[in-house]
Design an enzyme around this catalytic site. Structure first.
Site, mmCIF file in Angstrom:
data_model
loop_
_atom_site.group_PDB
_atom_site.id
_atom_site.type_symbol
_atom_site.label_atom_id
_atom_site.label_comp_id
_atom_site.label_asym_id
_atom_site.label_seq_id
_atom_site.Cartn_x
_atom_site.Cartn_y
_atom_site.Cartn_z
ATOM 1 N N ASP B 212 -5.906 5.994 6.766
ATOM 2 C CA ASP B 212 -7.060 5.251 6.250
ATOM 3 C C ASP B 212 -8.282 5.522 7.152
ATOM 4 O O ASP B 212 -8.567 6.669 7.456
ATOM 5 C CB ASP B 212 -6.704 3.756 6.148
ATOM 6 C CG ASP B 212 -7.695 2.979 5.286
ATOM 7 O OD1 ASP B 212 -7.579 3.016 4.059
ATOM 8 O OD2 ASP B 212 -8.608 2.360 5.866
ATOM 9 N N TYR B 350 -17.399 -0.770 6.285
ATOM 10 C CA TYR B 350 -17.773 -0.093 5.035
ATOM 11 C C TYR B 350 -19.285 -0.027 4.901
ATOM 12 O O TYR B 350 -19.837 0.932 4.377
ATOM 13 C CB TYR B 350 -17.164 -0.821 3.831
ATOM 14 C CG TYR B 350 -15.664 -0.651 3.715
ATOM 15 C CD1 TYR B 350 -15.123 0.310 2.880
ATOM 16 C CD2 TYR B 350 -14.796 -1.443 4.458
ATOM 17 C CE1 TYR B 350 -13.755 0.478 2.770
ATOM 18 C CE2 TYR B 350 -13.421 -1.281 4.358
ATOM 19 C CZ TYR B 350 -12.911 -0.326 3.516
ATOM 20 O OH TYR B 350 -11.558 -0.155 3.416
ATOM 21 N N HIS B 402 0.292 4.733 1.403
ATOM 22 C CA HIS B 402 -0.917 4.691 2.219
ATOM 23 C C HIS B 402 -0.667 4.059 3.589
ATOM 24 O O HIS B 402 -1.376 4.335 4.543
ATOM 25 C CB HIS B 402 -1.987 3.903 1.447
ATOM 26 C CG HIS B 402 -3.326 3.922 2.079
ATOM 27 N ND1 HIS B 402 -4.074 5.071 2.201
ATOM 28 C CD2 HIS B 402 -4.068 2.933 2.642
ATOM 29 C CE1 HIS B 402 -5.231 4.783 2.795
ATOM 30 N NE2 HIS B 402 -5.247 3.493 3.076
#
Lengths: 418, 425
Positions: B212, B350, B402
C-alpha cells in the site's frame, strides 16, 4: 387547523391512504443529542489555516457549543407543525409531506422538491408567501396550494428497504402523490435532486404539468456535459457564457468527492448516524465549501453569535446558524445520514443534461449555483422556455437563503400560465 | 508577611530560578541531542480509554440495513453488528497490548515529528537489516507477525542465513507516531524520514519492504537513496505503464496488445479505480470525516472497506470463516486507530500525496516483487521487468491479497527469504 379543501382532496384520493402526521421528537431524544454533542471526541486541528482540508476544527467546535447550549429544535418543530403534515404509502414506502392549501379560490397547486442535504426545511420559508400572497406583497392571483414531500429516506419519509428508488421512481411517486391529493394539473419547483426529479416528472407526465421552475436546470448538451465531468479542456465554439458554465461545471466535478463517495459506499458512512458532530461536519462541508464560501466564518465570528444573525452576508438574506442546524438536526433525529445518501448510489442520470421536458419552463440562474445555465442552452433544453432570469446573488439553496427571489420567480415565471 | 516567610519565599523563588536556569541548560543541551535521541516506548492505553470505548460501542446509534444483499453499498450492517458485539464483549485489547509490548518500541524525532517504531535485532550473524513499511488502513500492527520468523528463522522453518534485523515504523499521523501539525508530510518526506531512521539505528545499508502506501514509499526511498538501499521488496509494485494506468483511471476499455496477464491486471486496476472513492474523499476533505474520531463503529465501518476484494478478505472472519485474518486481528488495527485518534491524521496523507500510486518511479536498485492474486492488481512479470530494470525476484502467488503480510504471514515470510537470498554474501 382548519383545512376543508385538504379533507376534500383526501376524499377524492383515498381516505385510508393519507394519515395526518405531527412532528414530535421526544425530550429524551433531545437530551441524548445534547449528551452526545458534549461527549464528542474531536480530531486534531487541520494542518492548514483555511477550508482546504474540509470543515475546520474551530468551526466544528463552535458549532458543537452552539448546538448543545443555544440551539432550540422546538422552534423549527413548531414551524413544521404550523402546516398540516401527512404520511401516505407510495410504492411500499411512507412518503411524508406538508400539504398547505391556500384560502384563495384561484390558487394553483405546486409541488416543491428538495435536494441533498436540503430536506423539506430548505423550502419552509416560502410556504406562507405562496399560500397567502396578499400578506407577503403579492396578489390573490399569485396564490398556490403547496405540496412539499420528503424524499424517500429523508426526514419523516420511510426508508426504502429495497433498491430502485432512483430519481425516476421518485418522480413517479411525486405524480402519484399529486394525483392522490386530487390535483390533475400542477406546477413544479425543484432544487438539487429535486430539480432532477421535477424534470423527469415533467418529461414523463407532461399532461399533468402546468409549468416547471428550476434553479438547477438540466440544460448542458450531452457531449459538453461528458467532457466537463472528465476534466477535458473547453470544447471549441462555445459562447462566452457557455464557456463560463463549462468551467464552472468542470470545477464542480472536481469538488464533489462526497457525491462520488455516497454513490459508491453509502453504507460506509455509518458514523453519521452515531456521531452528531460527524454528521454536522459532513453536511456542512459541501454547503459551505461549494456554495457559500463566506461560511468559513460561520461558527467562528463573534458578530454571528446571535442565533438568528444572518450569515453569508455577501448575500442579502442569507442563512443563520439556526437554519443550518435545523437541517442537520432533522437528519440526526430521523437517522437519515445513510438512507439519504443512497439516492446517489441509485442514480444513473447525468445531473445536468436535458431530460426531455416540453412543458412550459421557468429558469432562475443564481451566480453561486454549481453552474450558471446560459440562456442558449436553456432554450435548447426547454423548448417552451417561458421565463429566464439571471439573479445577482444567491446560490444552490435559494428558497432557504433568498426566499424572496424564489417567491418572485414562481409568481412572475408562472403568471402567464394560469 | 513575616520576615521568615519573605526569606522562605525568596529562597524558594531563588531555587526556582536556579532550577529553571539549570533545566534550561539541560534542555538546551538536550535539544541538540534530542534531535536524534531514541526513547524507549511502551504501549499503555489508560483503563478509562478502554471503558469509554466499550461504552461508546454499546451506545452505538445504528443505521438501517443496506438495501442490497452484498457488499456493493459498503460493509454490510450485519457484519458491523457482529464486529461491534465482539468488540464490546469479547475483544481484549490488553492481550494485544501485552503481545505488542513483547517487542521493543521506540520513539525518535525526525524532521519535527516523533516517529514510533519497533526494532528487533536477530541473534543470527549476518542478518540483513530491513525496514517494513505499512499503509492505510493498516498500521505497524499488520506487520508484527513477521518479526519472529524474520529475526529467528530457525524457529520458524528457515535457516540461520535467512535472518533479518527488523524495523517497523508507524507513518507520521499513524499509530503511536506524532501527528504532523504542518503540511508537507507526503510520501517523499516519509521516505526521507525512514532512511534517516535506519541510519540513526546504525544501518549503513539496508532493505526496505512495503505494501500500500508502504510500496509507494519504498519505491521513493530507492529513488532518493539508491546507495543506501540494498534492495526493496514490494507487494504493490508501481509497475503499470503510465499510459495504461491513465486509461484504466479514465475507465477506458483495455488497450490492444496486452498479454493475458496484462489484460487481467488492467481489468483489476480498472475495478480498483471505481471503488476507491474513499481515497479521493480523504484526498480532498480529510477534516470533514471528523465523525471517525467520535464513533468507534463509524470508524470500523470506514476502515474495513479498502477495495472490494480486501473488504471480503477482512470481513469474512465475522461471517465465521477461518482463513486469513481473525476477528482479533481486525480489531487490533481498528482499536489502534481509535485509541490513537488517528483517523483524520492518517487520512491526511491522501491530501498530501502527489505521487501516482501504480506507475513506475524510476527505481534502479535490486527489486523483488511478490504478485498476490487478490492485490489491487496482480503485477505481470512483463510490467515488473520494465518498471524495475534490476528485478532480482518475481513470484506469482496462489493466495493472498492487499494485506498479505497480515493475512498470510507464512507465505509472506517465505517470500522475503527467497527475495533477498541472492543479495546475501
Amino acid at each position: 387547523m382548519k383545512q376543508p379543501e385538504s379533507t376534500a382532496s383526501q376524499v377524492k384520493g383515498s381516505v385510508i391512504d393519507i394519515r395526518p402526521f405531527k412532528v414530535t421528537i421526544p425530550q429524551s431524544e433531545l437530551d441524548e443529542l445534547k449528551r452526545r454533542i458534549l461527549a464528542t471526541r474531536f480530531p486534531e486541528r487541520e494542518t492548514v489555516n483555511d477550508i482546504s482540508q474540509g470543515i475546520q476544527l474551530s468551526t466544528i467546535e463552535e458549532l458543537a457549543k452552539f448546538w448543545a447550549n443555544e440551539y432550540d429544535w422546538r422552534k423549527v418543530e413548531t414551524k413544521l407543525n404550523s402546516y398540516p403534515n401527512f404520511l401516505t404509502e407510495i410504492n411500499g414506502v411512507d412518503i411524508h409531506f406538508i400539504h398547505a392549501r391556500s384560502n384563495h379560490e384561484n390558487a394553483r397547486p405546486i409541488l416543491l422538491a428538495h435536494g441533498w442535504p436540503g430536506t423539506i426545511i430548505e423550502h419552509l420559508k416560502i410556504i406562507d408567501p405562496l399560500i397567502n400572497p396578499t400578506a407577503y406583497g403579492g396578489n390573490e392571483s399569485d396564490a398556490f396550494h403547496v405540496v412539499l414531500p420528503s424524499f424517500p429516506g429523508y426526514g419523516f419519509s420511510g426508508k426504502p428497504t429495497t433498491t430502485g428508488w432512483d430519481p425516476g421512481q421518485i418522480a413517479v411517486a411525486w405524480a402519484t402523490l399529486m394525483n392522490r391529493l386530487g390535483y390533475d394539473r400542477y406546477f413544479l419547483h425543484g432544487t438539487d435532486w429535486g430539480a432532477i426529479t421535477v424534470d423527469l416528472l415533467a418529461a414523463q407526465f407532461p399532461e399533468n404539468i402546468i409549468g416547471l421552475h428550476s434553479n438547477m436546470p438540466g440544460v448542458v448538451p450531452d457531449n459538453i456535459h461528458q467532457a466537463s465531468a472528465t476534466g477535458a479542456p473547453v470544447p471549441a465554439g462555445l459562447t462566452q457564457e457557455e464557456q463560463r458554465a463549462y468551467e464552472q461545471l468542470s470545477k464542480a466535478y472536481k469538488n464533489v468527492h462526497y457525491a462520488y463517495y455516497l454513490a459508491s459506499r453509502p453504507q460506509a458512512l455509518a458514523g453519521l448516524i452515531d456521531s452528531p458532530i460527524g454528521l454536522a461536519a459532513f453536511l456542512l462541508d459541501p454547503i459551505t465549501a461549494l456554495f457559500y464560501p463566506p461560511a468559513t466564518e460561520l461558527f467562528q465570528n463573534a458578530d454571528n453569535e446571535k442565533p438568528d444573525a444572518r450569515l453569508f452576508s455577501v448575500y442579502d438574506e442569507g442563512l443563520s446558524r439556526n437554519d443550518l442546524l435545523d437541517i442537520i438536526t432533522l437528519f440526526w433525529f430521523t437517522k437519515s445520514g445513510v438512507s439519504a445518501s443512497r439516492i446517489y448510489w441509485e442514480n444513473k442520470f447525468p445531473f445536468f443534461t436535458p431530460k426531455g421536458v416540453k412543458v412550459p419552463t421557468a429558469v432562475s440562474v443564481f451566480p453561486g449555483e454549481l453552474y450558471q445555465a446560459p440562456k442558449s442552452w436553456s432554450e435548447q433544453a426547454y423548448p417552451n422556455l417561458v421565463y429566464y432570469r439571471q439573479e445577482e446573488k444567491g446560490a444552490h439553496f435559494p428558497s432557504w437563503e433568498r426566499p424572496q427571489r424564489i417567491i418572485d420567480a414562481l409568481r412572475t415565471g408562472f403568471r402567464t400560465l394560469r | 508577611m513575616t520576615t521568615a516567610n519573605k526569606i522562605r519565599r525568596s529562597l524558594f523563588g531563588g531555587v526556582l530560578v536556579a532550577g529553571s536556569l539549570l533545566l534550561g541548560t539541560v534542555s538546551n543541551a538536550q535539544t541538540a541531542a534530542a534531535d536524534t535521541a531514541i526513547r524507549p516506548f511502551k504501549v499503555q492505553i489508560a483503563e478509562s480509554e478502554l471503558a469509554d470505548l466499550k461504552q461508546r460501542i454499546i451506545a452505538t446509534r445504528w443505521t438501517e440495513k443496506e438495501t442490497v444483499n452484498d457488499h456493493s453499498q459498503g460493509v454490510p450492517s450485519k457484519t458491523v453488528h457482529e464486529l461491534a458485539t465482539y468488540w464490546a464483549t469479547k475483544y481484549d485489547w490488553r492481550k494485544t497490548e501485552a503481545r505488542l509490548n513483547r517487542y521493543p518500541h521506540f520513539l525518535t524525532k525526525i524532521d519535527g515529528v516523533d516517529i514510533h517504531y519497533v526494532h528487533v535485532r536477530s541473534k543470527e550473524k549476518n542478518a540483513l537489516p530491513i525496514i517494513l513499511t505499512h499503509g492505510w488502513p493498516g498500521s505497524f500492527i499488520e506487520l508484527m507477525k513477521l518479526i519472529d520468523p524474520l529475526t529467528n528463522p530457525v524457529a520458524y522453518g528457515g535457516k540461520p542465513e535467512d535472518a533479518f534485523d527488523v524495523v517497523i515504523p508507524s507513518m507520521p499521523g499513524y499509530g503511536f507516531s506524532g501527528k504532523p501539525t504542518t503540511t508537507g508530510w507526503n510520501p517523499d518526506r516519509i521516505a526521507k524520514a525512514y532512511v534517516t531512521l535506519m541510519k540513526r539505528l546504525g544501518y549503513k545499508k539496508f532493505l526496505a519492504q512495503g505494501g500500500d502506501w508502504g510500496s509507494v514509499i519504498v519505491d521513493i526511498m530507492a529513488v532518493q537513496s539508491p546507495n543506501d538501499l540494498l534492495g526493496i521488496h514490494t507487494n504493490m509494485p508501481g509497475a503499470i505503464p503510465a499510459d495504461i494506468d491513465k486509461s484504466a483511471f479514465a475507465g477506458a476499455p483495455a488497450p490492444s496488445g496486452l498479454t493475458p496477464d496484462e489484460r487481467h491486471a488492467y481489468d483489476q486496476v480498472s475495478v480498483t479505480y471505481k471503488n476507491v472513492y474513499y481515497a479521493f474523499f480523504m484526498g480532498s476533505r480529510p477534516q470533514t470525516l471528523t465523525g471517525l474520531a467520535d464513533s468507534p463503529v463509524g470508524l470500523a465501518t470506514f476502515l474495513l472497506d479498502h477495495d472490494p476484494r480486501s473488504m471480503a478478505l477482512i470481513t469474512r472472519t465475522f461471517a465465521g470463516q477461518k482463513e486469513g485474518l481473525t476477528k482479533d486481528d481486525v480489531l487490533d488495527n481498528v482499536s489502534l486507530y481509535w485509541f490513537t485518534n488517528t483517523a483524520i491524521s492518517a487520512a491526511r496523507l491522501y491530501w498530501e500525496n502527489k505521487s501516482n500510486y501504480f506507475s513506475p518511479k524510476g527505481v534502479t536498485v535490486p527489486v523483488a516483487v511478490s504478485a498476490f492474486p487478490d492485490e489491487l492488481y496482480q503485477t505481470p512479470r512483463s510490467w515488473a521487468e520494465k518498471a524495475y530494470p534490476n528485478l532480482i525476484y518475481y513470484n506469482k502467488l496462489e493466495k493472498g491479497g492487499h494485506f498479505a503480510a497480515w493475512e498470510q504471514p507464512e507465505i509472506f515470510t517465505q517470500e522475503l527469504r527467497n527475495s533477498f537470498r541472492s543479495l546475501r554474501k
